[in-house]
Write a protein that holds these residues in place. Structure first.
Motif, PDB file in Angstrom:
ATOM      1  N   CYS A  99       0.781  -1.327  -0.389  1.00 25.26           N
ATOM      2  CA  CYS A  99       0.414  -0.445   0.132  1.00 25.26           C
ATOM      3  C   CYS A  99       1.121   1.245  -0.246  1.00 25.26           C
ATOM      4  CB  CYS A  99      -1.123   0.035   1.081  1.00 25.26           C
ATOM      5  SG  CYS A  99      -1.869   0.973   1.327  1.00 25.26           S
ATOM      6  N   LEU A 100       1.956   0.815   0.798  1.00 29.43           N
ATOM      7  CA  LEU A 100       2.796   2.622   0.955  1.00 29.43           C
ATOM      8  C   LEU A 100       3.428   2.940   0.284  1.00 29.43           C
ATOM      9  CD1 LEU A 100       3.997   2.983   4.833  1.00 29.43           C
ATOM     10  CD2 LEU A 100       1.824   4.216   3.577  1.00 29.43           C
ATOM     11  N   THR A 101       4.125   1.233  -0.875  1.00 20.63           N
ATOM     12  CA  THR A 101       4.678   1.778  -2.064  1.00 20.63           C
ATOM     13  C   THR A 101       3.958   2.066  -2.952  1.00 20.63           C
ATOM     14  OG1 THR A 101       5.749  -0.573  -1.452  1.00 20.63           O
ATOM     15  CG2 THR A 101       6.075   0.181  -3.874  1.00 20.63           C
ATOM     16  N   GLN A 102       2.236   1.756  -3.782  1.00 18.33           N
ATOM     17  CA  GLN A 102       1.976   2.348  -4.491  1.00 18.33           C
ATOM     18  C   GLN A 102       1.732   3.776  -3.979  1.00 18.33           C
ATOM     19  OE1 GLN A 102      -2.296   1.075  -4.569  1.00 18.33           O
ATOM     20  NE2 GLN A 102      -2.297   0.261  -6.408  1.00 18.33           N
ATOM     21  N   MET A 103       1.379   3.899  -3.062  1.00 18.30           N
ATOM     22  CA  MET A 103       1.332   5.446  -3.063  1.00 18.30           C
ATOM     23  C   MET A 103       2.429   6.505  -3.054  1.00 18.30           C
ATOM     24  SD  MET A 103       0.768   7.507   0.480  1.00 18.30           S
ATOM     25  CE  MET A 103       2.364   7.491   1.494  1.00 18.30           C
ATOM     26  N   TYR A 104       4.186   5.079  -2.659  1.00 15.32           N
ATOM     27  CA  TYR A 104       4.948   6.255  -2.889  1.00 15.32           C
ATOM     28  C   TYR A 104       4.804   6.358  -4.175  1.00 15.32           C
ATOM     29  CZ  TYR A 104       9.743   7.139  -4.411  1.00 15.32           C
ATOM     30  OH  TYR A 104      10.287   7.580  -5.428  1.00 15.32           O
ATOM     31  N   PHE A 105       4.235   5.635  -5.364  1.00 16.60           N
ATOM     32  CA  PHE A 105       4.338   6.071  -7.170  1.00 16.60           C
ATOM     33  C   PHE A 105       3.859   6.873  -7.419  1.00 16.60           C
ATOM     34  CE2 PHE A 105       7.526   2.221  -6.585  1.00 16.60           C
ATOM     35  CZ  PHE A 105       8.605   2.710  -7.401  1.00 16.60           C
ATOM     36  N   LEU A 106       2.543   6.525  -6.758  1.00 17.26           N
ATOM     37  CA  LEU A 106       1.298   7.481  -7.403  1.00 17.26           C
ATOM     38  C   LEU A 106       1.804   8.876  -7.297  1.00 17.26           C
ATOM     39  CD1 LEU A 106      -1.618   7.837  -8.269  1.00 17.26           C
ATOM     40  CD2 LEU A 106      -2.370   7.572  -6.170  1.00 17.26           C
ATOM     41  N   ILE A 107       2.412   8.982  -5.486  1.00 19.88           N
ATOM     42  CA  ILE A 107       2.375  10.774  -5.206  1.00 19.88           C
ATOM     43  C   ILE A 107       3.427  10.914  -6.450  1.00 19.88           C
ATOM     44  CG2 ILE A 107       3.347  12.534  -3.786  1.00 19.88           C
ATOM     45  CD1 ILE A 107       1.561  10.681  -2.042  1.00 19.88           C
ATOM     46  N   SER A 108       4.993  10.460  -6.515  1.00 25.02           N
ATOM     47  CA  SER A 108       5.918  10.543  -7.777  1.00 25.02           C
ATOM     48  C   SER A 108       5.858  10.883  -8.888  1.00 25.02           C
ATOM     49  CB  SER A 108       6.624   9.188  -7.007  1.00 25.02           C
ATOM     50  OG  SER A 108       8.158   9.709  -8.204  1.00 25.02           O
ATOM     51  N   PHE A 109       4.754  10.133  -9.369  1.00 27.83           N
ATOM     52  CA  PHE A 109       4.101  10.690 -10.164  1.00 27.83           C
ATOM     53  C   PHE A 109       3.602  11.560 -11.475  1.00 27.83           C
ATOM     54  CE2 PHE A 109       5.299   5.543 -11.211  1.00 27.83           C
ATOM     55  CZ  PHE A 109       6.586   5.099 -11.555  1.00 27.83           C
ATOM     56  N   ALA A 110       2.612  11.804 -10.743  1.00 25.00           N
ATOM     57  CA  ALA A 110       2.094  12.533 -10.127  1.00 25.00           C
ATOM     58  C   ALA A 110       2.413  13.910  -9.951  1.00 25.00           C
ATOM     59  CB  ALA A 110       0.359  13.305  -8.721  1.00 25.00           C
ATOM     60  N   ASN A 111       3.865  13.799  -9.606  1.00 19.28           N
ATOM     61  CA  ASN A 111       4.154  15.045  -9.453  1.00 19.28           C
ATOM     62  C   ASN A 111       5.132  14.900 -11.167  1.00 19.28           C
ATOM     63  OD1 ASN A 111       3.751  16.626  -6.717  1.00 19.28           O
ATOM     64  ND2 ASN A 111       4.979  15.017  -5.779  1.00 19.28           N
ATOM     65  N   LEU A 112       5.709  14.333 -11.094  1.00 11.97           N
ATOM     66  CA  LEU A 112       5.990  14.464 -12.842  1.00 11.97           C
ATOM     67  C   LEU A 112       5.340  15.136 -13.533  1.00 11.97           C
ATOM     68  CD1 LEU A 112       8.438  11.458 -12.453  1.00 11.97           C
ATOM     69  CD2 LEU A 112       9.303  13.325 -12.731  1.00 11.97           C
ATOM     70  N   ASP A 113       4.006  14.581 -13.540  1.00 12.39           N
ATOM     71  CA  ASP A 113       3.172  15.146 -14.504  1.00 12.39           C
ATOM     72  C   ASP A 113       3.508  16.544 -14.355  1.00 12.39           C
ATOM     73  OD1 ASP A 113       2.112  12.803 -16.927  1.00 12.39           O
ATOM     74  OD2 ASP A 113       0.749  12.215 -14.783  1.00 12.39           O
ATOM     75  N   THR A 114       3.122  16.773 -13.427  1.00 14.83           N
ATOM     76  CA  THR A 114       2.378  18.577 -13.079  1.00 14.83           C
ATOM     77  C   THR A 114       4.315  19.235 -13.826  1.00 14.83           C
ATOM     78  OG1 THR A 114       3.403  18.480 -10.578  1.00 14.83           O
ATOM     79  CG2 THR A 114       1.276  18.631 -11.389  1.00 14.83           C
ATOM     80  N   PHE A 115       4.826  18.580 -13.048  1.00 10.13           N
ATOM     81  CA  PHE A 115       6.808  19.421 -13.519  1.00 10.13           C
ATOM     82  C   PHE A 115       6.864  19.508 -14.732  1.00 10.13           C
ATOM     83  CE2 PHE A 115       8.340  17.771  -9.097  1.00 10.13           C
ATOM     84  CZ  PHE A 115       7.407  19.353  -8.268  1.00 10.13           C
ATOM     85  N   LEU A 116       6.764  18.218 -15.140  1.00 10.42           N
ATOM     86  CA  LEU A 116       7.055  17.786 -16.954  1.00 10.42           C
ATOM     87  C   LEU A 116       6.148  18.488 -17.578  1.00 10.42           C
ATOM     88  CD1 LEU A 116       7.237  14.247 -16.409  1.00 10.42           C
ATOM     89  CD2 LEU A 116       9.428  16.002 -17.729  1.00 10.42           C
ATOM     90  N   LEU A 117       5.022  19.226 -17.734  1.00  9.51           N
ATOM     91  CA  LEU A 117       4.371  20.393 -18.011  1.00  9.51           C
ATOM     92  C   LEU A 117       4.307  20.929 -17.828  1.00  9.51           C
ATOM     93  CD1 LEU A 117       0.100  18.481 -17.748  1.00  9.51           C
ATOM     94  CD2 LEU A 117       1.691  18.653 -19.885  1.00  9.51           C
ATOM     95  N   ALA A 118       4.899  21.756 -17.120  1.00  5.68           N
ATOM     96  CA  ALA A 118       5.307  22.966 -16.385  1.00  5.68           C
ATOM     97  C   ALA A 118       6.565  22.915 -17.466  1.00  5.68           C
ATOM     98  CB  ALA A 118       5.920  23.043 -15.550  1.00  5.68           C
ATOM     99  N   ALA A 119       7.125  22.250 -17.563  1.00  2.00           N
ATOM    100  CA  ALA A 119       8.913  22.858 -18.024  1.00  2.00           C
ATOM    101  C   ALA A 119       8.338  22.522 -19.751  1.00  2.00           C
ATOM    102  CB  ALA A 119       9.297  21.388 -18.235  1.00  2.00           C
ATOM    103  N   MET A 120       7.341  21.906 -20.343  1.00  2.00           N
ATOM    104  CA  MET A 120       6.977  21.918 -21.328  1.00  2.00           C
ATOM    105  C   MET A 120       6.544  23.395 -22.384  1.00  2.00           C
ATOM    106  SD  MET A 120       4.973  18.462 -22.218  1.00  2.00           S
ATOM    107  CE  MET A 120       4.822  18.223 -23.957  1.00  2.00           C
ATOM    108  N   ALA A 121       5.889  24.299 -20.977  1.00  2.00           N
ATOM    109  CA  ALA A 121       4.843  25.474 -21.459  1.00  2.00           C
ATOM    110  C   ALA A 121       5.862  25.852 -21.061  1.00  2.00           C
ATOM    111  CB  ALA A 121       3.740  25.532 -20.193  1.00  2.00           C
ATOM    112  N   LEU A 122       7.187  25.760 -20.275  1.00  2.00           N
ATOM    113  CA  LEU A 122       8.296  27.095 -20.568  1.00  2.00           C
ATOM    114  C   LEU A 122       9.356  27.080 -21.877  1.00  2.00           C
ATOM    115  CD1 LEU A 122      10.371  28.684 -19.220  1.00  2.00           C
ATOM    116  CD2 LEU A 122      11.974  26.947 -18.147  1.00  2.00           C
TER     117      LEU A 122
END
Length: 313
Positions: A99-122
């Motif tokens: 459960c904690l492992t799944q939560m770790y990767f869920l938060i990590s990949f969600a953050n990656l989505d937001t950061f990558l979309l911001a980099a693409m906007a830049l």
């Protein structure tokens, strides 16, 4: 159905209640999730292969898109296969470490989505507002550095959330998670110990979420102003077409996630499930279609990829 086991140190597994208790609806959802997952993996893999095989697409924008497609594959793989296996096995329990492992990767990949979309906007901002300086500003070194930074930051942020969650205790009478995966908000909701530190951490995470969101908004405000200054209509249309795919993905992603997580944890309800499914399952599936249907360069690259594949076979 097993309601979970417990040892002397606390809860060792949780019960995922899923999306519905109706067997017929579960069967429909099983095939829906299976088809969605296969399309997501196939579509995003095609994006990666098409970009890698076409030298014309070895540019910063498509470098970030390759990372985004890979993240989308990982994002859904973290959630959907387990859901499908649970349905086939007829058991909906998940161990505490899993459960904690799944939560770790869920938060990590969600953050990656937001950061990558911001980099693409830049990237789009520099391409449209400072075209003559584009290759001097958006260098390969900068792209690699930004990508390394966002992967590292996402992993560290997720690690802090996971460690803080691991310090909580859960009562034997509250092991049920009213979702099909381990969501951090719902875990805090059923915890028996004080969750104020976790909630403060999530408030900090909101700030980290708002920062790339603000960068995207400011970038597109500048892009809109630059496009409107172009005297000819074809010129404006051509300039806007270079960022329309990215803008569509941003609207779909943020439109679904804002309705779920910009709220206190104790206000999360089962009615948010539809929006959660949209951003965890549907959005990663839509991204390849958006980029392939709205982007002429991607259409040509995929056509070339299929052409080479048919010739080789």
């Amino acid at each position: 159905m097993s309601r979970g086991k417990e040892n002397g140190t606390g809860v060792t597994e949780f019960l995922l209640l899923g999306l519905t208790g109706d067997p017929e609806q579960q069967q429909i959802l099983f095939w829906l999730f299976l088809c969605t997952y296969l399309v997501t993996v196939a579509g995003n893999t095609l994006i990666i292969l098409a970009i890698g095989s076409d030298p014309h697409l070895h540019t910063p924008m498509y470098f970030f898109l390759t990372n985004l497609s890979f993240v989308d594959i990982c994002f859904t793989t973290n959630l959907i296969p387990m859901l499908l296996v649970n349905h086939i096995a007829g058991t909906w329990t998940i161990s505490y470490p899993h459960c904690l492992t799944q939560m770790y990767f869920l938060i990590s990949f969600a953050n990656l989505d937001t950061f990558l979309l911001a980099a693409m906007a830049l990237d789009r901002y520099v391409a449209i507002c400072k075209p003559l300086q584009y290759y001097a500003i958006i260098t390969p070194q900068l792209c690699r550095g930004l990508t390394t930074l966002v992967w590292t930051c996402s992993g560290l942020i997720s690690l802090v959330h996971t460690l803080l969650m691991n310090r909580l205790t859960f009562c034997s009478c509250a092991r049920e998670i009213s979702h099909f995966y381990c969501d951090a908000y719902l875990l805090m909701k059923i915890a028996c110990s004080d969750t104020r530190v976790n909630q403060h951490m999530f408030l900090g995470a909101v700030v980290l979420f708002v920062a790339p969101s603000a960068l995207i908004v400011v970038s597109y405000m500048c892009i809109a102003a630059a496009v409107l200054r172009i005297p000819s209509t074809p010129g404006r249309r051509k300039a806007f077409s270079t960022c329309s795919s990215h803008l569509s993905v941003v609207i779909v992603f943020y439109g679904t996630i804002l309705g779920v997580y910009i709220r206190p944890p104790n206000s999360f309800s089962s009615q948010d499930t539809v929006a959660t499914i949209m951003y965890t399952v549907v959005t990663p599936m839509l991204n390849p279609f958006i980029y392939s249907l709205r982007n002429q360069d991607m259409k040509k690259a995929m056509g070339s990829l299929f052409s080479r594949s048919s010739k080789s076979s």
